[in-house]
Design an enzyme around this catalytic site. Structure first.
Site: not given
Length: 211
Positions: A19, A38, A106-108
């Site tokens: 995204i 992260k 965030l991761a995803g």
């Protein structure tokens, strides 16, 4: 009041994968001269999202905090962790100590699993920070954006607003903003090249934007 003046410590979440959360995070870090963290990095350890943001900012105030988990495979965190023989534990995902503004990426997406029991949205609740939601216009993005907003609201997670990334589709953005009632934090257009100058330009625009 400037949008940036309202931001202190918050989480950058996306409506899905690819995204543009990392580019959005870089712009926000530069605009705020914030720290960056992260919690979980899956794959690309030699060119991680932390290194990408570090490479794209110009200020000398921001600090980059080490990831709690560095996973070797570019997969969903739960799958990457299983391959590496580790289990992601929410208790080990502790906010770094800083007096500065802090951007947490965030991761995803929000519903991505971290382990067999916990999703990203569970981590958001645990960290107890508000969310900037990154949306990108594509077929289905209205649905994905509204579902992400509903997921946060169902858990009483505060949303600061939406940051649109990529090609502008006014009809889609209008529906999203009208339906959710959320402010538009900013817009990052479709760029052929993302470098420090590009990030600086959008950071300057973000500083000037008003609610």
């Amino acid at each position: 009041m400037s949008v940036v003046a309202l931001l202190k410590q918050f989480i950058v979440a996306g409506i899905g994968t690819e995204i543009g959360k990392t580019i959005a995070s870089a712009v926000l870090v530069e605009a705020l001269q914030a720290d960056y963290w992260k919690p979980v990095q899956s794959g690309a350890l030699e060119d991680s999202d932390t290194e990408t943001v570090r490479r794209l900012i110009s200020n000398h105030k921001s600090r980059f905090h080490l990831e709690a988990y560095r996973l070797t495979q570019p997969l969903s965190p739960h799958a990457a962790a299983e391959i590496d023989g580790v289990t992601i534990e929410l208790e080990k995902l502790v906010l770094p100590q800083t007096d500065n503004a802090l951007v947490v990426e965030l991761a995803g997406g929000l519903m991505v699993p971290l382990n067999d029991e916990d999703l990203n949205i569970d981590l958001v609740q645990r960290l107890d920070l508000p969310v900037v939601l990154v949306s990108r216009n594509y077929l289905g993005s209205i649905n994905h954006t509204l579902l992400s907003v509903e997921a946060c609201r169902s858990r009483n997670i505060p949303l600061l607003g939406i940051l649109f990334n990529g090609p502008t589709v006014p009809a889609s953005e209008r529906v999203i903003l009208n339906y959710t009632g959320l402010p538009c934090i900013g817009r990052i257009g479709q760029e052929n090249k993302i470098d420090r100058e590009t990030v600086q330009r959008y950071a300057d625009l973000l500083r000037l934007q008003t609610m």
